[in-house]
Design a protein around this motif. Structure first.
Motif, PDB file in Angstrom:
ATOM      1  N   GLY A 125      15.879  -3.135  16.719  1.00  0.00           N
ATOM      2  CA  GLY A 125      15.133  -1.890  16.882  1.00  0.00           C
ATOM      3  C   GLY A 125      13.685  -2.095  17.303  1.00  0.00           C
ATOM      4  N   PHE A 126      13.386  -3.234  17.937  1.00  0.00           N
ATOM      5  CA  PHE A 126      12.017  -3.517  18.371  1.00  0.00           C
ATOM      6  C   PHE A 126      11.843  -3.233  19.852  1.00  0.00           C
ATOM      7  N   ASN A 127      10.664  -2.720  20.224  1.00  0.00           N
ATOM      8  CA  ASN A 127      10.303  -2.504  21.624  1.00  0.00           C
ATOM      9  C   ASN A 127       8.996  -3.243  21.906  1.00  0.00           C
ATOM     10  N   PRO A 128       9.104  -4.483  22.404  1.00  0.00           N
ATOM     11  CA  PRO A 128       7.897  -5.276  22.650  1.00  0.00           C
ATOM     12  C   PRO A 128       7.028  -4.694  23.765  1.00  0.00           C
ATOM     13  N   ILE A 129       5.718  -4.902  23.645  1.00  0.00           N
ATOM     14  CA  ILE A 129       4.765  -4.496  24.674  1.00  0.00           C
ATOM     15  C   ILE A 129       4.228  -5.779  25.297  1.00  0.00           C
ATOM     16  N   MET A 130       4.442  -5.927  26.619  1.00  0.00           N
ATOM     17  CA  MET A 130       3.992  -7.147  27.299  1.00  0.00           C
ATOM     18  C   MET A 130       2.493  -7.110  27.540  1.00  0.00           C
ATOM     19  N   ASP A 131       1.862  -8.255  27.264  1.00  0.00           N
ATOM     20  CA  ASP A 131       0.422  -8.398  27.457  1.00  0.00           C
ATOM     21  C   ASP A 131       0.189  -9.833  27.955  1.00  0.00           C
ATOM     22  N   GLY A 132       0.452 -10.064  29.232  1.00  0.00           N
ATOM     23  CA  GLY A 132       0.368 -11.419  29.786  1.00  0.00           C
ATOM     24  C   GLY A 132       1.508 -12.257  29.246  1.00  0.00           C
ATOM     25  N   THR A 133       1.188 -13.384  28.617  1.00  0.00           N
ATOM     26  CA  THR A 133       2.236 -14.230  28.028  1.00  0.00           C
ATOM     27  C   THR A 133       2.472 -13.884  26.558  1.00  0.00           C
ATOM     28  N   THR A 134       1.824 -12.835  26.080  1.00  0.00           N
ATOM     29  CA  THR A 134       2.003 -12.411  24.688  1.00  0.00           C
ATOM     30  C   THR A 134       2.778 -11.102  24.642  1.00  0.00           C
ATOM     31  N   LEU A 135       3.722 -11.041  23.714  1.00  0.00           N
ATOM     32  CA  LEU A 135       4.456  -9.805  23.466  1.00  0.00           C
ATOM     33  C   LEU A 135       3.985  -9.276  22.118  1.00  0.00           C
ATOM     34  N   ARG A 136       3.536  -8.034  22.106  1.00  0.00           N
ATOM     35  CA  ARG A 136       3.155  -7.397  20.843  1.00  0.00           C
ATOM     36  C   ARG A 136       4.295  -6.481  20.433  1.00  0.00           C
ATOM     37  N   ILE A 137       4.691  -6.584  19.187  1.00  0.00           N
ATOM     38  CA  ILE A 137       5.806  -5.777  18.690  1.00  0.00           C
ATOM     39  C   ILE A 137       5.305  -4.920  17.532  1.00  0.00           C
ATOM     40  N   PRO A 138       5.045  -3.630  17.787  1.00  0.00           N
ATOM     41  CA  PRO A 138       4.648  -2.752  16.679  1.00  0.00           C
ATOM     42  C   PRO A 138       5.874  -2.412  15.833  1.00  0.00           C
ATOM     43  N   LEU A 139       5.706  -2.420  14.521  1.00  0.00           N
ATOM     44  CA  LEU A 139       6.814  -2.075  13.640  1.00  0.00           C
ATOM     45  C   LEU A 139       6.767  -0.584  13.334  1.00  0.00           C
ATOM     46  N   PRO A 140       7.817   0.140  13.718  1.00  0.00           N
ATOM     47  CA  PRO A 140       7.829   1.572  13.403  1.00  0.00           C
ATOM     48  C   PRO A 140       8.014   1.788  11.901  1.00  0.00           C
ATOM     49  N   GLU A 141       7.549   2.932  11.440  1.00  0.00           N
ATOM     50  CA  GLU A 141       7.713   3.314  10.031  1.00  0.00           C
ATOM     51  C   GLU A 141       9.210   3.464   9.762  1.00  0.00           C
ATOM     52  N   LEU A 142       9.686   2.975   8.619  1.00  0.00           N
ATOM     53  CA  LEU A 142      11.096   3.107   8.276  1.00  0.00           C
ATOM     54  C   LEU A 142      11.357   4.496   7.694  1.00  0.00           C
ATOM     55  N   ASN A 143      12.428   5.151   8.176  1.00  0.00           N
ATOM     56  CA  ASN A 143      12.786   6.439   7.578  1.00  0.00           C
ATOM     57  C   ASN A 143      13.730   6.205   6.391  1.00  0.00           C
ATOM     58  N   GLU A 144      13.979   7.259   5.610  1.00  0.00           N
ATOM     59  CA  GLU A 144      14.772   7.143   4.390  1.00  0.00           C
ATOM     60  C   GLU A 144      16.181   6.613   4.661  1.00  0.00           C
ATOM     61  N   GLN A 145      16.816   7.106   5.736  1.00  0.00           N
ATOM     62  CA  GLN A 145      18.180   6.690   6.049  1.00  0.00           C
ATOM     63  C   GLN A 145      18.223   5.201   6.383  1.00  0.00           C
ATOM     64  N   ARG A 146      17.259   4.722   7.180  1.00  0.00           N
ATOM     65  CA  ARG A 146      17.210   3.304   7.553  1.00  0.00           C
ATOM     66  C   ARG A 146      16.945   2.432   6.321  1.00  0.00           C
ATOM     67  N   ARG A 147      16.106   2.907   5.420  1.00  0.00           N
ATOM     68  CA  ARG A 147      15.843   2.158   4.187  1.00  0.00           C
ATOM     69  C   ARG A 147      17.128   1.988   3.379  1.00  0.00           C
ATOM     70  N   LYS A 148      17.920   3.061   3.283  1.00  0.00           N
ATOM     71  CA  LYS A 148      19.169   2.985   2.526  1.00  0.00           C
ATOM     72  C   LYS A 148      20.158   2.035   3.190  1.00  0.00           C
ATOM     73  N   GLU A 149      20.193   2.024   4.523  1.00  0.00           N
ATOM     74  CA  GLU A 149      21.060   1.080   5.238  1.00  0.00           C
ATOM     75  C   GLU A 149      20.640  -0.362   4.950  1.00  0.00           C
ATOM     76  N   LEU A 150      19.329  -0.604   4.942  1.00  0.00           N
ATOM     77  CA  LEU A 150      18.828  -1.954   4.660  1.00  0.00           C
ATOM     78  C   LEU A 150      19.174  -2.381   3.232  1.00  0.00           C
ATOM     79  N   VAL A 151      19.121  -1.437   2.288  1.00  0.00           N
ATOM     80  CA  VAL A 151      19.487  -1.754   0.905  1.00  0.00           C
ATOM     81  C   VAL A 151      20.972  -2.127   0.838  1.00  0.00           C
ATOM     82  N   LYS A 152      21.825  -1.397   1.583  1.00  0.00           N
ATOM     83  CA  LYS A 152      23.259  -1.717   1.607  1.00  0.00           C
ATOM     84  C   LYS A 152      23.481  -3.123   2.155  1.00  0.00           C
TER      85      LYS A 152
END
Length: 186
Positions: free
Chosen positions: A89-116
């Motif tokens: 679920g990552f969308n990297p942002i290219m910046d030359g030879t560096t990729l920046r990957i912002p982490l989106p906020e987790l929603n409640e449903q995704r948190r429950k999936e991760l717990v499972k």
């Protein structure tokens, strides 16, 4: 084969189950950035598939950002593609030879999936621990049957194996509870 050595081997195998479980837990996203989050990503580089840490440096410059500094300019596209196709679920942002990957906020449903998923990892570790216990108990029964150990010795050593198993499973459960609290923390 010495039974005393066997107990050390059983402990080593149970510790291995716990460390594998903790490694699996480290790859689960909790809303905070960690360089371990990209461990499962494999990059097609130089004609073979290799882990991302063999073609780039993965760092965490801030709590909600991962930076991937690719060593070879020509590999930036392949690393970007590997991260996008990894189903993390990552969308990297290219910046030359560096990729920046912002982490989106987790929603409640995704948190429950991760717990499972964390619970599945814990159950796999518990099963592995029980398999080790079964191997130990089988070895003790065989030693008793062969006449190498008296019944009392077998009972004492069986209790040690069971205590080792209980301790290992409780370590797994406490690591799971800690990770679950970390995942559900908003």
């Amino acid at each position: 084969m010495s039974i005393a050595y066997d107990l050390k081997d059983l402990q080593r195998r149970m510790d291995g189950a716990v460390s594998a479980f903790k490694h699996d837990l480290a790859s689960l996203r909790t809303g905070r950035a960690s360089s371990n989050l990209l461990d499962p990503v494999m990059v097609n580089a130089y004609g073979s598939s290799m882990p991302i840490n063999q073609v780039a440096n993965v760092t965490v410059p801030e709590p909600r950002m991962i930076a991937v500094s690719v060593w070879d300019k020509q590999m930036v596209g392949a690393v970007d593609r590997a991260i996008r196709e990894s189903n993390l679920g990552f969308n990297p942002i290219m910046d030359g030879t560096t990729l920046r990957i912002p982490l989106p906020e987790l929603n409640e449903q995704r948190r429950k999936e991760l717990v499972k998923i964390a619970h599945q990892y814990a159950e796999q570790a518990r099963v592995a621990t029980r398999h080790v216990r079964r191997d130990g108990m089988d070895a003790l029964k065989k030693a008793e049957k062969d006449g190498d150990l008296a019944q009392d010795d077998v009972r004492i050593r069986s209790d040690k194996v069971q205590k080792m198993t209980d301790d290992t499973i409780s370590a797994i459960d406490s690591a799971l509870a800690e990770k679950e609290a970390e995942i559900m923390q908003v």
